[in-house]
Design a protein around this motif. Structure first.
Motif, short mmCIF file in Angstrom:
data_model
loop_
_atom_site.label_atom_id
_atom_site.label_comp_id
_atom_site.label_asym_id
_atom_site.label_seq_id
_atom_site.Cartn_x
_atom_site.Cartn_y
_atom_site.Cartn_z
N TYR A 59 -1.49 -6.08 2.88
CA TYR A 59 -0.91 -5.92 4.38
C TYR A 59 0.78 -5.83 4.40
CZ TYR A 59 0.88 -7.44 9.03
OH TYR A 59 1.53 -7.51 9.95
N LYS A 60 1.26 -6.46 3.37
CA LYS A 60 2.97 -6.12 3.34
C LYS A 60 3.15 -4.59 2.63
CE LYS A 60 3.94 -10.88 2.06
NZ LYS A 60 4.42 -11.96 0.94
N ALA A 61 2.28 -4.13 1.70
CA ALA A 61 2.54 -2.82 1.41
C ALA A 61 2.45 -1.75 2.82
CB ALA A 61 1.40 -2.36 0.42
N ARG A 62 1.42 -1.85 3.66
CA ARG A 62 1.13 -1.28 4.66
C ARG A 62 2.31 -1.41 5.69
NH1 ARG A 62 -4.01 -3.03 4.15
NH2 ARG A 62 -3.78 -4.49 5.54
N SER A 119 5.18 1.27 7.25
CA SER A 119 5.22 1.52 8.49
C SER A 119 6.61 1.46 8.96
CB SER A 119 4.23 0.54 9.31
OG SER A 119 3.09 0.89 9.03
N ILE A 120 7.41 0.52 8.42
CA ILE A 120 8.89 0.22 8.73
C ILE A 120 9.62 1.23 8.39
CG2 ILE A 120 10.87 -1.42 8.18
CD1 ILE A 120 8.99 -3.53 8.14
N ILE A 121 9.44 2.06 7.36
CA ILE A 121 10.33 3.00 6.89
C ILE A 121 9.97 4.11 7.81
CG2 ILE A 121 10.38 4.72 4.91
CD1 ILE A 121 9.76 2.54 3.02
N VAL A 122 8.87 4.51 8.21
CA VAL A 122 8.45 5.47 9.15
C VAL A 122 9.19 5.25 10.60
CG1 VAL A 122 6.57 6.61 10.46
CG2 VAL A 122 6.35 6.04 7.80
N VAL A 123 9.21 4.09 10.90
CA VAL A 123 9.85 3.73 12.33
C VAL A 123 11.23 3.83 12.22
CG1 VAL A 123 10.02 1.91 13.86
CG2 VAL A 123 7.63 2.26 13.05
N ARG A 124 11.88 3.53 11.15
CA ARG A 124 13.31 3.53 11.10
C ARG A 124 13.70 4.98 10.99
NH1 ARG A 124 15.55 0.30 6.07
NH2 ARG A 124 13.96 1.83 5.00
N LEU A 125 12.84 5.86 10.23
CA LEU A 125 13.25 7.11 10.40
C LEU A 125 13.31 8.09 11.54
CD1 LEU A 125 13.98 9.81 8.55
CD2 LEU A 125 11.37 10.07 8.33
N GLU A 150 1.97 11.68 11.06
CA GLU A 150 1.97 12.61 9.90
C GLU A 150 3.21 12.27 8.90
OE1 GLU A 150 0.27 15.33 9.62
OE2 GLU A 150 -0.86 14.74 11.36
N VAL A 151 4.04 11.65 9.20
CA VAL A 151 5.12 11.07 8.34
C VAL A 151 4.66 9.92 7.40
CG1 VAL A 151 7.38 10.01 8.06
CG2 VAL A 151 7.10 11.69 9.92
N LEU A 152 3.57 9.23 8.08
CA LEU A 152 2.96 8.12 7.11
C LEU A 152 2.13 8.86 6.20
CD1 LEU A 152 2.33 5.10 6.53
CD2 LEU A 152 0.70 5.33 8.38
N LYS A 153 1.32 9.85 6.72
CA LYS A 153 0.47 10.72 5.63
C LYS A 153 1.30 11.32 4.50
CE LYS A 153 -2.70 13.24 7.35
NZ LYS A 153 -3.33 14.14 8.34
N ALA A 154 2.65 11.83 4.73
CA ALA A 154 3.40 12.28 3.75
C ALA A 154 3.82 11.32 2.71
CB ALA A 154 4.61 13.08 4.41
#
Length: 539
Positions: free
Chosen positions: A257-260, A264-270, A295-299
Protein backbone atom coordinates in the motif's frame (compact mmCIF):
# COMPACT_ATOMS: atom_id res chain seq x y z
CA UNK A 1 -39.96 -60.69 80.65
CA UNK A 2 -37.54 -61.58 77.87
CA UNK A 3 -40.15 -60.68 75.30
CA UNK A 4 -40.58 -57.25 76.87
CA UNK A 5 -36.84 -56.65 76.84
CA UNK A 6 -36.64 -57.82 73.24
CA UNK A 7 -39.48 -55.47 72.29
CA UNK A 8 -37.76 -52.57 74.02
CA UNK A 9 -34.49 -53.40 72.29
CA UNK A 10 -36.23 -53.45 68.92
CA UNK A 11 -37.81 -50.06 69.63
CA UNK A 12 -34.41 -48.68 70.59
CA UNK A 13 -32.90 -50.04 67.37
CA UNK A 14 -35.73 -48.50 65.32
CA UNK A 15 -35.26 -45.13 67.00
CA UNK A 16 -31.49 -45.36 66.47
CA UNK A 17 -32.08 -46.19 62.80
CA UNK A 18 -34.37 -43.17 62.41
CA UNK A 19 -31.78 -41.00 64.12
CA UNK A 20 -29.11 -42.26 61.73
CA UNK A 21 -31.35 -41.49 58.73
CA UNK A 22 -31.85 -37.96 60.07
CA UNK A 23 -28.08 -37.54 60.42
CA UNK A 24 -27.55 -38.85 56.85
CA UNK A 25 -30.08 -36.38 55.51
CA UNK A 26 -28.44 -33.58 57.48
CA UNK A 27 -25.07 -34.54 56.01
CA UNK A 28 -26.50 -34.43 52.48
CA UNK A 29 -28.06 -31.06 53.25
CA UNK A 30 -24.67 -29.69 54.40
CA UNK A 31 -23.06 -30.93 51.16
CA UNK A 32 -25.77 -29.17 49.16
CA UNK A 33 -25.12 -25.95 51.10
CA UNK A 34 -21.40 -26.22 50.37
CA UNK A 35 -22.03 -26.67 46.64
CA UNK A 36 -24.53 -23.81 46.53
CA UNK A 37 -22.01 -21.62 48.34
CA UNK A 38 -19.43 -22.33 45.64
CA UNK A 39 -22.02 -21.61 42.93
CA UNK A 40 -23.08 -18.24 44.33
CA UNK A 41 -19.47 -17.32 45.04
CA UNK A 42 -18.72 -17.82 41.35
CA UNK A 43 -21.63 -15.60 40.38
CA UNK A 44 -20.38 -12.76 42.59
CA UNK A 45 -16.86 -12.76 41.23
CA UNK A 46 -15.91 -10.17 38.64
CA UNK A 47 -14.50 -12.63 36.16
CA UNK A 48 -14.93 -16.26 37.16
CA UNK A 49 -13.06 -17.62 34.16
CA UNK A 50 -9.90 -15.71 34.99
CA UNK A 51 -9.16 -17.32 38.35
CA UNK A 52 -8.58 -20.93 39.24
CA UNK A 53 -9.56 -20.64 42.92
CA UNK A 54 -12.46 -19.45 45.07
CA UNK A 55 -12.14 -16.79 47.73
CA UNK A 56 -15.30 -17.69 49.67
CA UNK A 57 -15.01 -20.42 52.29
CA UNK A 58 -17.71 -21.77 54.64
CA UNK A 59 -16.64 -22.27 58.26
CA UNK A 60 -18.33 -25.17 60.08
CA UNK A 61 -18.05 -25.19 63.87
CA UNK A 62 -19.56 -27.11 66.78
CA UNK A 63 -20.94 -29.88 64.56
CA UNK A 64 -20.17 -33.56 64.32
CA UNK A 65 -20.56 -35.40 61.05
CA UNK A 66 -20.64 -39.18 61.51
CA UNK A 67 -19.54 -41.52 58.78
CA UNK A 68 -22.37 -42.47 56.45
CA UNK A 69 -20.82 -45.78 55.42
CA UNK A 70 -20.80 -46.97 59.07
CA UNK A 71 -24.04 -46.01 60.86
CA UNK A 72 -22.96 -47.60 64.13
CA UNK A 73 -19.75 -45.60 64.30
CA UNK A 74 -19.34 -42.95 66.92
CA UNK A 75 -19.43 -39.31 65.89
CA UNK A 76 -16.13 -37.83 64.69
CA UNK A 77 -14.26 -35.05 66.36
CA UNK A 78 -15.98 -31.68 65.85
CA UNK A 79 -14.55 -29.52 63.08
CA UNK A 80 -13.49 -26.17 64.51
CA UNK A 81 -11.46 -23.25 63.17
CA UNK A 82 -11.22 -24.90 59.77
CA UNK A 83 -12.81 -24.09 56.47
CA UNK A 84 -13.96 -26.13 53.55
CA UNK A 85 -12.56 -24.63 50.34
CA UNK A 86 -14.65 -24.27 47.23
CA UNK A 87 -15.42 -27.40 45.25
CA UNK A 88 -13.93 -25.98 42.06
CA UNK A 89 -10.44 -25.96 43.61
CA UNK A 90 -10.01 -28.05 46.74
CA UNK A 91 -6.50 -26.77 47.53
CA UNK A 92 -5.49 -23.36 46.26
CA UNK A 93 -1.94 -22.89 45.07
CA UNK A 94 -1.59 -19.23 46.05
CA UNK A 95 -3.58 -16.84 48.24
CA UNK A 96 -6.84 -15.94 46.59
CA UNK A 97 -6.76 -12.65 44.68
CA UNK A 98 -8.91 -11.18 41.97
CA UNK A 99 -6.32 -8.51 41.16
CA UNK A 100 -4.91 -8.79 37.67
CA UNK A 101 -1.24 -8.49 36.78
CA UNK A 102 -1.23 -5.97 33.94
CA UNK A 103 2.25 -4.48 34.40
CA UNK A 104 4.65 -7.42 34.24
CA UNK A 105 8.39 -7.44 33.69
CA UNK A 106 9.00 -10.58 31.63
CA UNK A 107 12.65 -10.55 32.66
CA UNK A 108 11.82 -10.64 36.37
CA UNK A 109 9.21 -13.37 36.71
CA UNK A 110 9.06 -15.43 39.94
CA UNK A 111 11.29 -18.49 39.60
CA UNK A 112 10.11 -20.54 42.56
CA UNK A 113 6.83 -22.33 41.67
CA UNK A 114 5.40 -21.52 45.09
CA UNK A 115 5.81 -17.78 44.46
CA UNK A 116 4.13 -17.78 41.07
CA UNK A 117 0.62 -16.37 40.78
CA UNK A 118 -1.98 -18.24 38.79
CA UNK A 119 -1.42 -17.97 35.06
CA UNK A 120 -5.01 -16.72 34.73
CA UNK A 121 -4.21 -13.74 36.96
CA UNK A 122 -2.18 -12.21 34.11
CA UNK A 123 -3.93 -10.04 31.56
CA UNK A 124 -5.13 -12.10 28.60
CA UNK A 125 -3.23 -9.81 26.20
CA UNK A 126 0.15 -10.68 27.76
CA UNK A 127 -0.58 -14.21 28.95
CA UNK A 128 1.09 -15.87 25.96
CA UNK A 129 4.14 -13.66 26.43
CA UNK A 130 4.37 -14.81 30.06
CA UNK A 131 4.08 -18.45 29.00
CA UNK A 132 6.78 -18.01 26.38
CA UNK A 133 9.06 -16.28 28.88
CA UNK A 134 8.73 -19.17 31.35
CA UNK A 135 9.38 -21.73 28.61
CA UNK A 136 12.50 -19.89 27.51
CA UNK A 137 13.59 -19.69 31.13
CA UNK A 138 13.03 -23.42 31.60
CA UNK A 139 11.73 -25.35 34.62
CA UNK A 140 12.98 -24.49 38.08
CA UNK A 141 15.36 -27.42 38.69
CA UNK A 142 17.55 -26.79 41.72
CA UNK A 143 20.11 -29.61 41.58
CA UNK A 144 22.69 -28.41 44.12
CA UNK A 145 20.13 -27.85 46.87
CA UNK A 146 20.27 -29.80 50.14
CA UNK A 147 16.84 -31.38 49.89
CA UNK A 148 15.22 -31.78 53.33
CA UNK A 149 13.92 -35.15 54.47
CA UNK A 150 10.32 -35.90 55.28
CA UNK A 151 9.05 -38.80 57.38
CA UNK A 152 6.64 -40.92 55.40
CA UNK A 153 5.46 -43.98 57.32
CA UNK A 154 8.39 -45.28 59.34
CA UNK A 155 11.10 -43.98 56.98
CA UNK A 156 12.52 -40.61 55.97
CA UNK A 157 12.21 -39.68 52.32
CA UNK A 158 13.43 -36.72 50.23
CA UNK A 159 13.42 -35.39 46.68
CA UNK A 160 15.97 -37.08 44.37
CA UNK A 161 17.76 -34.70 41.94
CA UNK A 162 18.12 -37.46 39.33
CA UNK A 163 14.39 -37.21 38.74
CA UNK A 164 15.10 -34.00 36.79
CA UNK A 165 16.88 -36.16 34.18
CA UNK A 166 13.90 -38.49 33.84
CA UNK A 167 11.23 -35.79 33.64
CA UNK A 168 12.15 -32.55 31.87
CA UNK A 169 8.90 -30.89 32.97
CA UNK A 170 9.59 -31.43 36.68
CA UNK A 171 10.10 -28.39 38.92
CA UNK A 172 11.10 -28.16 42.59
CA UNK A 173 10.05 -25.47 45.03
CA UNK A 174 12.67 -24.76 47.68
CA UNK A 175 10.16 -22.68 49.60
CA UNK A 176 7.53 -25.44 49.98
CA UNK A 177 9.68 -28.56 49.43
CA UNK A 178 7.23 -29.72 46.72
CA UNK A 179 7.37 -30.75 43.07
CA UNK A 180 5.36 -29.10 40.28
CA UNK A 181 4.70 -29.48 36.55
CA UNK A 182 5.72 -26.54 34.37
CA UNK A 183 3.57 -27.47 31.37
CA UNK A 184 0.39 -27.96 33.37
CA UNK A 185 0.96 -24.68 35.22
CA UNK A 186 1.37 -22.71 31.98
CA UNK A 187 -1.36 -24.27 29.86
CA UNK A 188 -3.61 -25.91 32.42
CA UNK A 189 -6.20 -23.16 32.12
CA UNK A 190 -6.54 -23.97 28.42
CA UNK A 191 -7.53 -27.54 29.25
CA UNK A 192 -10.37 -26.75 31.67
CA UNK A 193 -10.68 -27.27 35.42
CA UNK A 194 -9.19 -30.75 35.50
CA UNK A 195 -5.66 -29.54 35.96
CA UNK A 196 -6.55 -27.61 39.10
CA UNK A 197 -7.13 -30.89 40.98
CA UNK A 198 -3.72 -32.34 40.16
CA UNK A 199 -1.15 -32.10 42.97
CA UNK A 200 1.54 -31.07 40.46
CA UNK A 201 -0.44 -27.95 39.62
CA UNK A 202 -2.22 -26.89 42.78
CA UNK A 203 -0.69 -27.67 46.20
CA UNK A 204 2.45 -29.43 44.98
CA UNK A 205 3.58 -33.06 45.20
CA UNK A 206 5.69 -34.19 48.18
CA UNK A 207 5.00 -37.92 48.50
CA UNK A 208 8.60 -38.86 47.75
CA UNK A 209 8.08 -42.62 48.20
CA UNK A 210 5.82 -42.76 45.12
CA UNK A 211 7.98 -42.11 42.08
CA UNK A 212 5.37 -43.78 39.89
CA UNK A 213 3.15 -40.77 40.52
CA UNK A 214 5.30 -38.86 38.02
CA UNK A 215 4.51 -41.33 35.25
CA UNK A 216 0.87 -41.41 36.33
CA UNK A 217 0.78 -37.65 35.97
CA UNK A 218 2.19 -37.87 32.44
CA UNK A 219 -0.42 -40.47 31.49
CA UNK A 220 -1.25 -41.56 27.95
CA UNK A 221 -1.11 -39.77 24.64
CA UNK A 222 -4.35 -37.86 25.23
CA UNK A 223 -3.71 -37.10 28.87
CA UNK A 224 -4.08 -33.68 30.38
CA UNK A 225 -0.30 -33.33 30.77
CA UNK A 226 0.53 -34.29 27.19
CA UNK A 227 -2.07 -31.93 25.79
CA UNK A 228 -0.64 -29.11 27.88
CA UNK A 229 2.85 -30.00 26.68
CA UNK A 230 1.66 -29.97 23.08
CA UNK A 231 0.22 -26.49 23.52
CA UNK A 232 3.52 -25.28 24.99
CA UNK A 233 5.36 -26.68 21.97
CA UNK A 234 2.95 -24.93 19.63
CA UNK A 235 3.47 -21.73 21.55
CA UNK A 236 7.23 -21.90 21.05
CA UNK A 237 6.78 -22.28 17.29
CA UNK A 238 6.43 -18.55 16.94
CA UNK A 239 6.81 -18.50 13.17
CA UNK A 240 3.75 -20.73 12.79
CA UNK A 241 1.57 -18.82 15.25
CA UNK A 242 -1.59 -17.29 13.83
CA UNK A 243 -0.86 -13.83 15.18
CA UNK A 244 2.67 -13.93 13.73
CA UNK A 245 1.42 -15.06 10.31
CA UNK A 246 -1.26 -12.38 10.33
CA UNK A 247 1.25 -9.75 11.42
CA UNK A 248 3.65 -10.80 8.67
CA UNK A 249 0.88 -10.71 6.09
CA UNK A 250 -0.30 -7.34 7.36
CA UNK A 251 3.20 -5.90 7.10
CA UNK A 252 3.48 -7.14 3.51
CA UNK A 253 0.15 -5.54 2.60
CA UNK A 254 1.21 -2.30 4.30
CA UNK A 255 4.42 -2.20 2.25
CA UNK A 256 2.45 -2.72 -0.97
CA UNK A 257 0.00 0.00 0.00
CA UNK A 258 2.84 2.42 0.81
CA UNK A 259 4.40 1.73 -2.61
CA UNK A 260 1.09 2.55 -4.35
CA UNK A 261 0.56 5.64 -2.22
CA UNK A 262 4.10 6.86 -2.84
CA UNK A 263 3.79 6.78 -6.62
CA UNK A 264 0.30 8.33 -6.45
CA UNK A 265 1.71 11.25 -4.45
CA UNK A 266 4.42 11.74 -7.07
CA UNK A 267 1.83 11.90 -9.85
CA UNK A 268 -0.43 14.31 -7.93
CA UNK A 269 2.49 16.59 -7.08
CA UNK A 270 3.54 16.73 -10.76
CA UNK A 271 0.04 17.56 -12.02
CA UNK A 272 -0.54 20.19 -9.34
CA UNK A 273 2.80 21.86 -9.98
CA UNK A 274 2.21 22.09 -13.72
CA UNK A 275 -1.49 23.00 -13.37
CA UNK A 276 -2.68 20.12 -15.54
CA UNK A 277 -6.07 18.37 -15.29
CA UNK A 278 -6.35 14.98 -13.62
CA UNK A 279 -9.42 13.42 -15.20
CA UNK A 280 -10.12 12.18 -18.70
CA UNK A 281 -13.32 11.86 -20.70
CA UNK A 282 -13.12 8.06 -20.65
CA UNK A 283 -11.19 6.39 -17.82
CA UNK A 284 -12.34 2.83 -18.54
CA UNK A 285 -9.80 0.04 -18.90
CA UNK A 286 -10.25 -0.15 -22.69
CA UNK A 287 -9.82 3.59 -23.20
CA UNK A 288 -6.82 4.85 -25.16
CA UNK A 289 -6.50 7.94 -22.98
CA UNK A 290 -7.65 7.47 -19.39
CA UNK A 291 -6.66 10.93 -18.22
CA UNK A 292 -3.34 12.39 -17.15
CA UNK A 293 -3.43 10.94 -13.63
CA UNK A 294 -3.69 7.33 -14.78
CA UNK A 295 -1.53 7.80 -17.89
CA UNK A 296 1.34 9.34 -15.89
CA UNK A 297 0.97 6.56 -13.33
CA UNK A 298 1.23 3.98 -16.13
CA UNK A 299 4.41 5.66 -17.39
CA UNK A 300 6.06 5.71 -13.95
CA UNK A 301 5.21 2.08 -13.16
CA UNK A 302 7.22 0.97 -16.18
CA UNK A 303 10.42 2.13 -14.49
CA UNK A 304 10.19 -0.15 -11.46
CA UNK A 305 9.15 -3.78 -11.12
CA UNK A 306 8.01 -3.23 -7.52
CA UNK A 307 5.72 -0.38 -8.56
CA UNK A 308 4.46 -2.35 -11.56
CA UNK A 309 3.51 -5.33 -9.39
CA UNK A 310 1.58 -3.20 -6.89
CA UNK A 311 -0.37 -0.71 -9.02
CA UNK A 312 -3.40 -0.63 -11.32
CA UNK A 313 -4.50 -4.12 -12.41
CA UNK A 314 -1.96 -5.81 -10.10
CA UNK A 315 -3.41 -4.13 -7.00
CA UNK A 316 -6.62 -5.13 -5.20
CA UNK A 317 -9.65 -3.75 -6.99
CA UNK A 318 -10.79 -1.93 -3.87
CA UNK A 319 -7.37 -0.39 -3.22
CA UNK A 320 -5.94 0.87 -6.52
CA UNK A 321 -5.95 4.56 -5.51
CA UNK A 322 -7.22 5.72 -8.92
CA UNK A 323 -10.87 6.56 -8.23
CA UNK A 324 -11.99 10.20 -8.59
CA UNK A 325 -12.72 10.34 -4.87
CA UNK A 326 -9.18 9.22 -4.00
CA UNK A 327 -7.72 11.77 -6.42
CA UNK A 328 -9.70 14.56 -4.75
CA UNK A 329 -8.61 13.39 -1.31
CA UNK A 330 -4.95 13.43 -2.37
CA UNK A 331 -5.35 16.95 -3.77
CA UNK A 332 -7.04 17.99 -0.53
CA UNK A 333 -4.10 16.61 1.45
CA UNK A 334 -1.72 18.75 -0.59
CA UNK A 335 -3.97 21.76 -0.02
CA UNK A 336 -3.94 21.15 3.72
CA UNK A 337 -0.14 20.96 3.72
CA UNK A 338 0.11 24.26 1.84
CA UNK A 339 -2.33 25.92 4.23
CA UNK A 340 -0.38 24.52 7.17
CA UNK A 341 2.84 26.08 5.89
CA UNK A 342 1.07 29.43 5.42
CA UNK A 343 -0.46 29.21 8.88
CA UNK A 344 2.91 28.42 10.45
CA UNK A 345 4.50 31.30 8.55
CA UNK A 346 1.90 33.74 9.89
CA UNK A 347 1.75 32.27 13.39
CA UNK A 348 0.25 34.76 15.85
CA UNK A 349 1.25 37.72 13.68
CA UNK A 350 -1.13 40.10 11.89
CA UNK A 351 -2.19 40.15 8.25
CA UNK A 352 -4.35 42.01 5.74
CA UNK A 353 -7.46 40.50 4.17
CA UNK A 354 -8.11 40.72 0.41
CA UNK A 355 -11.48 39.48 -0.88
CA UNK A 356 -13.16 39.51 -4.27
CA UNK A 357 -16.11 37.63 -5.70
CA UNK A 358 -17.23 36.71 -9.20
CA UNK A 359 -19.26 34.06 -10.98
CA UNK A 360 -17.57 31.11 -12.68
CA UNK A 361 -18.46 29.30 -15.91
CA UNK A 362 -21.18 27.31 -14.14
CA UNK A 363 -22.77 30.58 -12.98
CA UNK A 364 -21.95 30.00 -9.31
CA UNK A 365 -20.94 32.90 -7.13
CA UNK A 366 -17.41 32.28 -5.85
CA UNK A 367 -15.47 34.30 -3.29
CA UNK A 368 -11.67 34.26 -3.35
CA UNK A 369 -9.74 35.00 -0.13
CA UNK A 370 -6.10 36.15 -0.07
CA UNK A 371 -3.91 37.01 2.91
CA UNK A 372 -1.17 39.64 2.72
CA UNK A 373 1.48 39.54 5.43
CA UNK A 374 5.18 40.02 6.19
CA UNK A 375 7.20 36.89 6.86
CA UNK A 376 9.97 36.46 9.41
CA UNK A 377 12.58 37.68 6.90
CA UNK A 378 10.71 40.91 6.20
CA UNK A 379 9.37 39.99 2.77
CA UNK A 380 5.79 40.91 1.88
CA UNK A 381 3.81 37.92 0.69
CA UNK A 382 0.33 37.39 -0.65
CA UNK A 383 -1.06 33.88 -0.33
CA UNK A 384 -4.32 32.51 -1.66
CA UNK A 385 -5.96 30.40 1.07
CA UNK A 386 -9.29 29.40 -0.45
CA UNK A 387 -12.23 29.92 -2.71
CA UNK A 388 -15.72 29.60 -1.25
CA UNK A 389 -19.09 29.22 -2.94
CA UNK A 390 -21.63 31.68 -1.53
CA UNK A 391 -25.37 31.61 -2.15
CA UNK A 392 -25.63 35.40 -2.26
CA UNK A 393 -23.34 38.42 -2.05
CA UNK A 394 -24.82 40.03 1.05
CA UNK A 395 -22.29 41.35 3.52
CA UNK A 396 -23.38 39.02 6.34
CA UNK A 397 -23.07 35.95 4.11
CA UNK A 398 -19.60 36.99 3.02
CA UNK A 399 -18.54 37.65 6.61
CA UNK A 400 -19.72 34.23 7.80
CA UNK A 401 -17.90 32.52 4.93
CA UNK A 402 -14.69 34.42 5.72
CA UNK A 403 -15.02 33.54 9.40
CA UNK A 404 -15.32 29.84 8.59
CA UNK A 405 -12.20 29.91 6.41
CA UNK A 406 -10.16 31.78 9.02
CA UNK A 407 -11.36 29.53 11.85
CA UNK A 408 -10.52 26.37 9.90
CA UNK A 409 -6.97 27.72 9.54
CA UNK A 410 -6.73 28.72 13.24
CA UNK A 411 -6.85 32.44 12.44
CA UNK A 412 -9.23 35.09 13.72
CA UNK A 413 -10.59 38.55 12.96
CA UNK A 414 -8.45 39.99 15.79
CA UNK A 415 -5.32 39.46 13.67
CA UNK A 416 -6.62 41.51 10.74
CA UNK A 417 -4.95 44.90 10.29
CA UNK A 418 -6.20 45.77 6.81
CA UNK A 419 -9.08 45.12 4.42
CA UNK A 420 -8.87 45.40 0.64
CA UNK A 421 -12.04 45.11 -1.49
CA UNK A 422 -13.67 46.71 -4.50
CA UNK A 423 -16.04 49.66 -4.24
CA UNK A 424 -19.34 47.75 -4.26
CA UNK A 425 -21.85 48.77 -1.64
CA UNK A 426 -21.96 45.31 -0.06
CA UNK A 427 -18.18 45.48 0.44
CA UNK A 428 -17.42 49.09 1.46
CA UNK A 429 -20.79 50.14 2.87
CA UNK A 430 -20.39 52.42 5.87
CA UNK A 431 -23.12 50.76 7.94
CA UNK A 432 -23.95 47.28 6.63
CA UNK A 433 -21.04 46.55 4.33
CA UNK A 434 -18.44 43.83 4.90
CA UNK A 435 -15.96 46.50 5.93
CA UNK A 436 -18.28 47.78 8.67
CA UNK A 437 -19.06 44.29 10.00
CA UNK A 438 -15.39 43.42 10.37
CA UNK A 439 -14.64 46.79 11.99
CA UNK A 440 -17.23 45.95 14.61
CA UNK A 441 -15.19 42.83 15.44
CA UNK A 442 -11.80 44.57 15.18
CA UNK A 443 -11.51 48.35 15.03
CA UNK A 444 -7.87 48.14 13.83
CA UNK A 445 -8.82 46.42 10.53
CA UNK A 446 -8.54 49.54 8.36
CA UNK A 447 -10.22 49.47 4.97
CA UNK A 448 -8.35 50.41 1.76
CA UNK A 449 -10.10 50.53 -1.59
CA UNK A 450 -8.22 48.32 -4.07
CA UNK A 451 -5.86 50.59 -6.09
CA UNK A 452 -6.05 48.41 -9.19
CA UNK A 453 -9.82 48.62 -9.11
CA UNK A 454 -9.67 52.40 -8.61
CA UNK A 455 -7.35 52.78 -11.60
CA UNK A 456 -9.62 50.62 -13.72
CA UNK A 457 -12.66 52.70 -12.82
CA UNK A 458 -10.82 56.00 -13.52
CA UNK A 459 -9.37 54.91 -16.88
CA UNK A 460 -12.64 53.45 -18.14
CA UNK A 461 -14.60 56.55 -17.04
CA UNK A 462 -12.11 58.95 -18.68
CA UNK A 463 -12.00 56.92 -21.90
CA UNK A 464 -15.77 56.97 -22.20
CA UNK A 465 -15.96 60.72 -21.55
CA UNK A 466 -13.26 61.61 -24.13
CA UNK A 467 -14.71 61.53 -27.64
CA UNK A 468 -11.44 60.80 -29.43
CA UNK A 469 -10.44 57.95 -27.15
CA UNK A 470 -13.94 56.51 -27.20
CA UNK A 471 -14.10 56.59 -31.04
CA UNK A 472 -10.59 55.07 -31.26
CA UNK A 473 -11.38 52.06 -29.15
CA UNK A 474 -14.70 51.65 -30.92
CA UNK A 475 -12.87 51.38 -34.24
CA UNK A 476 -10.38 48.93 -32.69
CA UNK A 477 -13.28 46.77 -31.57
CA UNK A 478 -14.70 46.74 -35.12
CA UNK A 479 -11.29 45.77 -36.57
CA UNK A 480 -10.95 42.91 -34.12
CA UNK A 481 -14.40 41.63 -34.99
CA UNK A 482 -13.71 41.76 -38.76
CA UNK A 483 -10.27 40.10 -38.56
CA UNK A 484 -11.24 37.37 -36.09
CA UNK A 485 -14.29 36.41 -38.15
CA UNK A 486 -12.09 35.04 -41.04
CA UNK A 487 -9.15 32.63 -40.94
CA UNK A 488 -7.71 34.12 -44.15
CA UNK A 489 -7.61 37.59 -42.60
CA UNK A 490 -5.86 36.14 -39.55
CA UNK A 491 -3.23 34.53 -41.81
CA UNK A 492 -2.64 37.85 -43.60
CA UNK A 493 -2.24 39.60 -40.26
CA UNK A 494 0.29 37.00 -39.06
CA UNK A 495 2.27 37.28 -42.34
CA UNK A 496 2.51 41.05 -42.04
CA UNK A 497 3.57 40.74 -38.41
CA UNK A 498 6.30 38.25 -39.37
CA UNK A 499 7.68 40.56 -42.08
CA UNK A 500 7.66 43.48 -39.65
CA UNK A 501 9.61 41.45 -37.08
CA UNK A 502 12.21 40.42 -39.68
CA UNK A 503 12.81 44.03 -40.71
CA UNK A 504 13.07 45.11 -37.10
CA UNK A 505 15.65 42.40 -36.33
CA UNK A 506 17.71 43.28 -39.41
CA UNK A 507 17.69 46.98 -38.60
CA UNK A 508 18.40 46.38 -34.94
CA UNK A 509 15.19 47.97 -33.76
CA UNK A 510 14.07 44.67 -32.17
CA UNK A 511 16.01 42.40 -29.89
CA UNK A 512 15.97 38.64 -29.76
CA UNK A 513 15.46 36.63 -26.63
CA UNK A 514 13.29 34.09 -24.90
CA UNK A 515 9.64 35.10 -24.98
CA UNK A 516 10.18 38.03 -27.38
CA UNK A 517 8.59 38.53 -30.78
CA UNK A 518 6.09 35.72 -30.38
CA UNK A 519 3.38 35.08 -32.93
CA UNK A 520 0.13 36.49 -31.57
CA UNK A 521 -3.37 37.34 -32.67
CA UNK A 522 -5.82 40.08 -31.89
CA UNK A 523 -7.20 40.14 -28.36
CA UNK A 524 -10.62 41.49 -27.53
CA UNK A 525 -10.54 44.30 -24.98
CA UNK A 526 -12.40 43.73 -21.73
CA UNK A 527 -14.41 46.25 -19.81
CA UNK A 528 -13.16 45.13 -16.38
CA UNK A 529 -9.47 44.85 -17.20
CA UNK A 530 -7.79 47.92 -18.68
CA UNK A 531 -4.67 45.91 -19.37
CA UNK A 532 -6.54 44.01 -22.09
CA UNK A 533 -6.75 47.24 -24.14
CA UNK A 534 -2.96 47.49 -24.05
CA UNK A 535 -2.59 43.91 -25.29
CA UNK A 536 -4.92 44.63 -28.18
CA UNK A 537 -2.90 47.66 -29.25
CA UNK A 538 0.51 45.97 -29.05
CA UNK A 539 -0.21 43.16 -31.53
Amino acid sequence: MKQVKATCLIEVIVKATSFIEVIVKATSFIEVIVKLSGFFTKKQRLNPNESGEECSQIPITNQSIPSVSNPNATPQTPITNHSIPSVSNPTPQTPCSNQRNDNVDLKDLPKDPADRPLITSYNSNIRDDVRRAYLLQGPCQVRAHNFPKKKIGDRFRRFVPSWFNDFDWLEYSVKKNCAYCLYCYLCGDLMGQKGGRDAFVSQGFDTWNKKDAFRTHVGGVDSFHNKAREKCEFLMREKQAINVVLRRQTEAEDNKYKARLRVSIIVVRLLLKTGLPFRGHDESVNSENRGLYIEVLKAIRETSEEIFNNTLENAPKNNQLISPKIQKELVQCFAQEVLLSIREEIGQDVFALLVDESSDVSKKEQMAIVLRYVDSLGFVKERFIGIVHVKDTSSMTLKNAINEVLTSNKLSFSQIRGQGYDGASNMRGEFNGLKALILQENDTAFYVHCFAHQLQLVVVAVAKKHDGVSDFFEQISLVVNVVCASCKRKDLLREQARERVQKGLCSGDLETGRGLNQETTLVRAGETRWGSHFNTLTV
